[in-house]
Design a protein around this motif. Structure first.
Motif, PDB file in Angstrom:
ATOM      1  N   LEU A  69       0.672  -1.614   0.165  1.00  0.00           N
ATOM      2  CA  LEU A  69       0.088   0.362   0.044  1.00  0.00           C
ATOM      3  C   LEU A  69       1.031   1.049   0.095  1.00  0.00           C
ATOM      4  N   VAL A  70       1.758   1.329   0.862  1.00  0.00           N
ATOM      5  CA  VAL A  70       2.936   2.332   0.748  1.00  0.00           C
ATOM      6  C   VAL A  70       3.674   2.652  -0.216  1.00  0.00           C
ATOM      7  N   PHE A  71       4.433   2.031  -0.897  1.00  0.00           N
ATOM      8  CA  PHE A  71       4.923   1.537  -2.052  1.00  0.00           C
ATOM      9  C   PHE A  71       4.119   2.127  -3.773  1.00  0.00           C
ATOM     10  N   GLY A  72       2.900   1.410  -3.407  1.00  0.00           N
ATOM     11  CA  GLY A  72       2.391   0.993  -4.535  1.00  0.00           C
ATOM     12  C   GLY A  72       1.508   2.885  -4.461  1.00  0.00           C
ATOM     13  N   VAL A  73       1.002   3.260  -3.713  1.00  0.00           N
ATOM     14  CA  VAL A  73       0.663   4.796  -3.626  1.00  0.00           C
ATOM     15  C   VAL A  73       1.733   5.590  -4.336  1.00  0.00           C
ATOM     16  N   THR A  74       2.795   5.412  -3.401  1.00  0.00           N
ATOM     17  CA  THR A  74       4.182   6.302  -3.990  1.00  0.00           C
ATOM     18  C   THR A  74       4.528   5.621  -4.947  1.00  0.00           C
ATOM     19  N   ILE A  75       4.825   5.160  -5.886  1.00  0.00           N
ATOM     20  CA  ILE A  75       5.735   4.751  -6.377  1.00  0.00           C
ATOM     21  C   ILE A  75       3.655   5.193  -8.373  1.00  0.00           C
ATOM     22  N   SER A  76       2.860   4.757  -7.581  1.00  0.00           N
ATOM     23  CA  SER A  76       1.756   5.576  -8.587  1.00  0.00           C
ATOM     24  C   SER A  76       1.707   6.486  -9.039  1.00  0.00           C
ATOM     25  N   ILE A  77       2.204   7.668  -7.818  1.00  0.00           N
ATOM     26  CA  ILE A  77       2.169   9.249  -7.814  1.00  0.00           C
ATOM     27  C   ILE A  77       3.514   9.454  -8.263  1.00  0.00           C
ATOM     28  N   LEU A  78       4.512   8.590  -8.020  1.00  0.00           N
ATOM     29  CA  LEU A  78       5.740   9.267  -9.525  1.00  0.00           C
ATOM     30  C   LEU A  78       5.581   8.727 -10.951  1.00  0.00           C
ATOM     31  N   ILE A 151      -0.853  -0.787  -7.092  1.00  0.00           N
ATOM     32  CA  ILE A 151      -0.451   0.054  -8.239  1.00  0.00           C
ATOM     33  C   ILE A 151      -1.131  -0.073  -9.615  1.00  0.00           C
ATOM     34  N   ARG A 152      -1.837  -0.889 -10.668  1.00  0.00           N
ATOM     35  CA  ARG A 152      -2.353  -1.406 -11.661  1.00  0.00           C
ATOM     36  C   ARG A 152      -4.249  -0.555 -11.741  1.00  0.00           C
ATOM     37  N   GLU A 153      -4.380  -0.524 -10.446  1.00  0.00           N
ATOM     38  CA  GLU A 153      -5.513   0.056  -9.348  1.00  0.00           C
ATOM     39  C   GLU A 153      -5.419   1.553  -9.356  1.00  0.00           C
ATOM     40  N   VAL A 154      -4.428   2.596  -8.789  1.00  0.00           N
ATOM     41  CA  VAL A 154      -4.683   3.502  -8.557  1.00  0.00           C
ATOM     42  C   VAL A 154      -3.906   4.214  -9.896  1.00  0.00           C
ATOM     43  N   VAL A 155      -2.816   3.889  -9.908  1.00  0.00           N
ATOM     44  CA  VAL A 155      -2.513   4.760 -11.110  1.00  0.00           C
ATOM     45  C   VAL A 155      -3.707   5.085 -12.902  1.00  0.00           C
ATOM     46  N   THR A 184      -5.225  14.967  -2.660  1.00  0.00           N
ATOM     47  CA  THR A 184      -5.051  13.265  -3.975  1.00  0.00           C
ATOM     48  C   THR A 184      -5.609  12.018  -3.333  1.00  0.00           C
ATOM     49  N   LEU A 185      -5.726  11.738  -1.468  1.00  0.00           N
ATOM     50  CA  LEU A 185      -5.625  10.505  -1.189  1.00  0.00           C
ATOM     51  C   LEU A 185      -7.340  10.505  -0.958  1.00  0.00           C
ATOM     52  N   PRO A 186      -8.074  11.620  -1.138  1.00  0.00           N
ATOM     53  CA  PRO A 186      -9.685  11.366  -0.948  1.00  0.00           C
ATOM     54  C   PRO A 186      -9.766  11.737  -2.148  1.00  0.00           C
ATOM     55  N   SER A 187      -9.560  11.714  -3.954  1.00  0.00           N
ATOM     56  CA  SER A 187      -9.737  11.754  -5.332  1.00  0.00           C
ATOM     57  C   SER A 187      -9.161   9.804  -5.371  1.00  0.00           C
ATOM     58  N   ILE A 188      -9.014   9.019  -4.568  1.00  0.00           N
ATOM     59  CA  ILE A 188      -8.314   7.638  -5.101  1.00  0.00           C
ATOM     60  C   ILE A 188      -8.621   7.166  -4.100  1.00  0.00           C
ATOM     61  N   LYS A 189      -9.440   7.377  -3.378  1.00  0.00           N
ATOM     62  CA  LYS A 189      -9.597   6.591  -2.422  1.00  0.00           C
ATOM     63  C   LYS A 189     -10.165   5.026  -2.846  1.00  0.00           C
ATOM     64  N   TRP A 190     -11.129   5.279  -3.931  1.00  0.00           N
ATOM     65  CA  TRP A 190     -11.478   3.928  -4.145  1.00  0.00           C
ATOM     66  C   TRP A 190     -10.685   3.185  -4.906  1.00  0.00           C
ATOM     67  N   GLY A 191      -9.600   3.170  -5.277  1.00  0.00           N
ATOM     68  CA  GLY A 191      -9.025   2.931  -6.031  1.00  0.00           C
ATOM     69  C   GLY A 191      -7.454   2.438  -5.368  1.00  0.00           C
ATOM     70  N   VAL A 192      -7.252   3.238  -4.249  1.00  0.00           N
ATOM     71  CA  VAL A 192      -6.425   2.280  -3.127  1.00  0.00           C
ATOM     72  C   VAL A 192      -7.691   1.373  -2.922  1.00  0.00           C
ATOM     73  N   VAL A 193      -8.843   1.338  -2.173  1.00  0.00           N
ATOM     74  CA  VAL A 193      -9.702   0.566  -1.506  1.00  0.00           C
ATOM     75  C   VAL A 193      -9.350  -0.800  -2.369  1.00  0.00           C
TER      76      VAL A 193
END
Length: 267
Positions: A69-78, A151-155, A184-193
């Motif tokens: 979760l931590v690295f996935g969201v970070t890499i997605s933003i990157l 990553i593939r859900e958040v990107v 950022t986080l509220p807008s991508i929350k369901w992708g993260v979930v």
């Protein structure tokens, strides 16, 4: 225009494919689990080997999901918000776990972290850190196979929402952490979930890579999937069926929770 017979034919073909590949085998598993009522489940939950394996699986899955979760969201933003050399290579490497056999992943980790002849294993073991045949190696293997799911859900969500609101927040004086937590986080929350749910299901059901790096030591490094294999091979099929059902139940429960919690306007 596609004629009605063709439409119905395609529907029957799709339903039949899903039925014979997914629904029928799962239905047979449930039937075998509850063939004697709740007896198989009660016996499985009363087996110390099974309960210990379930606890270990839960621990490994928890840490694997948190790390991804931590690295996935970070890499997605990157990948979405920044341009840098090697960006396409990084994006391609993220999909590597989907194409490489988990057994190969486990073997690669053994070669790298084995305490006897691994690349960095002897140095770590000299400092009292054992990776292979212990929890760290199992968590690493699970993280690897579940890496792309968050990553593939958040990107795609990040691409869709754009960065207009983030730029507006920064222009009003918000710093990077404030922009992330409030915009950022509220807008991508369901992708993260959804990424977390898929990562959890993948982590709970991992078999090949974990078997290689764990050594399958009963009572110490034996996960639930490894118990299923051992019980089935030892002609304890009822316990194997019940344990498999519990693993399936975790994944189904996660999907149901997401389906009920997700607002209707987001569907």
């Amino acid at each position: 225009m596609v004629s009605p017979p063709v439409k119905w034919g395609l529907r029957v073909l799709a339903v039949g494919y899903v039925f014979f590949l997914v629904a029928w085998p799962l239905a047979l598993l449930v039937r075998q689990t509850f063939g004697n009522g709740l007896g198989n489940l009660v016996d499985a939950l009363g087996d110390e080997q099974v309960t210990g394996a379930l606890q270990l699986t839960a621990m490994i899955a928890f840490w694997a999901v948190v790390i991804n979760l931590v690295f996935g969201v970070t890499i997605s933003i990157l990948l979405v918000r920044y341009e840098f050399p090697g960006k396409r290579v990084l994006s391609a490497l993220i999909d590597l776990p989907l194409s490489v056999s988990p057994v190969v992943v486990g073997l690669a980790l053994v070669l790298a972290y084995n305490g006897r002849n691994g690349l960095v294993g002897p140095e770590l073991e000299a400092r009292g850190v054992q990776v292979i045949f212990d929890s760290p190696g199992m968590i690493m293997a699970t993280c690897f196979v579940a890496l792309p799911l968050v990553i593939r859900e958040v990107v795609p969500v990040l691409v869709e929402v754009g960065d207009d609101q983030e730029q507006a927040a920064r222009s009003l004086g918000a710093n990077a952490p404030q922009t992330f937590w409030r915009i950022t986080l509220p807008s991508i929350k369901w992708g993260v979930v959804y990424g977390v749910v898929l990562s959890l299901a993948r982590s709970v059901g991992e078999f090949g890579a974990v078997k290689i790096v764990s050594g399958n030591i009963t009572g110490r490094t034996q996960t639930a999937t490894l118990v299923v294999e051992q019980k089935y091979q030892n002609f304890q099929q009822e316990t194997a069926y019940a344990t498999s059902f519990l693993l399936i139940l975790v994944s189904i429960a996660c999907l149901l929770v997401v389906a009920f919690l997700r607002p209707k306007h987001d569907s």
